[in-house]
Design an enzyme around this catalytic site. Sequence first.
Site, PDB file in Angstrom:
ATOM      1  CG  ASN A  12      -1.804   1.195   1.322  1.00  0.00           C
ATOM      2  OD1 ASN A  12      -1.810   2.039   0.430  1.00  0.00           O
ATOM      3  ND2 ASN A  12      -2.568   1.289   2.402  1.00  0.00           N
ATOM      4  CD1 TRP A  13       3.970   1.553  -2.793  1.00  0.00           C
ATOM      5  CD2 TRP A  13       3.718   2.666  -4.725  1.00  0.00           C
ATOM      6  NE1 TRP A  13       4.908   1.087  -3.684  1.00  0.00           N
ATOM      7  CE2 TRP A  13       4.771   1.747  -4.865  1.00  0.00           C
ATOM      8  CE3 TRP A  13       3.369   3.466  -5.815  1.00  0.00           C
ATOM      9  CZ2 TRP A  13       5.490   1.618  -6.056  1.00  0.00           C
ATOM     10  CZ3 TRP A  13       4.076   3.335  -6.996  1.00  0.00           C
ATOM     11  CH2 TRP A  13       5.135   2.417  -7.119  1.00  0.00           C
ATOM     12  CE  LYS A  14      -0.481   3.076   4.792  1.00  0.00           C
ATOM     13  NZ  LYS A  14      -0.492   3.103   6.240  1.00  0.00           N
ATOM     14  CG  HIS A 101      -6.114   1.737   4.955  1.00  0.00           C
ATOM     15  ND1 HIS A 101      -5.735   2.644   5.914  1.00  0.00           N
ATOM     16  CD2 HIS A 101      -5.087   0.851   4.830  1.00  0.00           C
ATOM     17  CE1 HIS A 101      -4.537   2.320   6.362  1.00  0.00           C
ATOM     18  NE2 HIS A 101      -4.120   1.240   5.722  1.00  0.00           N
ATOM     19  CD  GLU A 171      -3.967  -2.713   6.979  1.00  0.00           C
ATOM     20  OE1 GLU A 171      -2.774  -2.844   6.710  1.00  0.00           O
ATOM     21  OE2 GLU A 171      -4.608  -1.715   6.678  1.00  0.00           O
ATOM     22  N   GLY A 177       1.510   1.821  11.129  1.00  0.00           N
ATOM     23  CA  GLY A 177       2.371   3.005  11.111  1.00  0.00           C
ATOM     24  C   GLY A 177       3.226   3.180  12.356  1.00  0.00           C
ATOM     25  N   GLY A 238       2.523  -1.481   4.384  1.00  0.00           N
ATOM     26  CA  GLY A 238       2.630  -0.048   4.134  1.00  0.00           C
ATOM     27  C   GLY A 238       4.070   0.357   3.880  1.00  0.00           C
TER      28      GLY A 238
END
Length: 257
Positions: A12-14, A101, A171, A177, A238
């Site tokens: 997930n490149w965000k 998400h 998640e 994060g 992530g």
Amino acid sequence: MTAHITPLIIGNWKTTPATLKDAITFIKNLDKKYTASKIKLPKKGYYLAVPEVFISEIVKCSVHGYIGAQNVSGISLGQTTGETIPSQLLSTGSTFTLISHSEVRKRGETGDERAHKVALSLQSKLLTILCVGEQTRDKQGNYLSIVEEDIKQSLSLVSKNLFSNLVIAYEPVWAIGGTTPATPHECFEVVIAIRRALSSLVGIDYAKKVKVIYGGTVTKENAHLFIQEGGVDGLLIGRASQTVSSFMEIINICHGT
Ligand code: 13P
């Protein structure tokens, strides 16, 4: 995870990278390393959820991966500003999308919107990755019923015949994060709750078709533990998917496990 199942490795490149040029350079470097891998890898062995504006260009240069979106709208074709619907994603070469998400939920997505997103995405034949996970844990284990209820509500508009194209990403919000992932044991406990919720919705035969993956501070050091002991069919990654070397190491580790 059963040995014969190809693990789903989803990055997930965000909101990275900053430019399309950087994104294309990333994919070319990744595919070069993929081709040179000493592990026997499938022709396509990774998934990347990229910023939507990059999708059509990245699809053109990615040889070994599936490219998808980080969100999709559940509204129908017509007069709504600033939304992208599943048929539009598909037409740019996207094969999958993440839905709900926690960073999207935080911006105010409602349960009703979520249910429509999942239903429309699956009807459009996108591989649909629904993200679920508790904010915090409590000693009584209420987080398990929170996740189960979320799944039941989010899938309330979906026909069971479409479950084979559904993935649930567990998640835990507290693990995203940061520096502390769930333990494989903590993950396994929730995977069982997720499977229980799916079975109660559509029965075991349809529930078995759904893949369950884990995300939240996955690194090249811990990736194998979730696959071996966490009861999952893959990973949602992530930060570690945002540099070529760490993402490639995770791809190698998971396909080699
Ligand atoms: P990190 O792997 O950076 O914790 O992010 C997890 C995530 O949000 C993937 O969707």
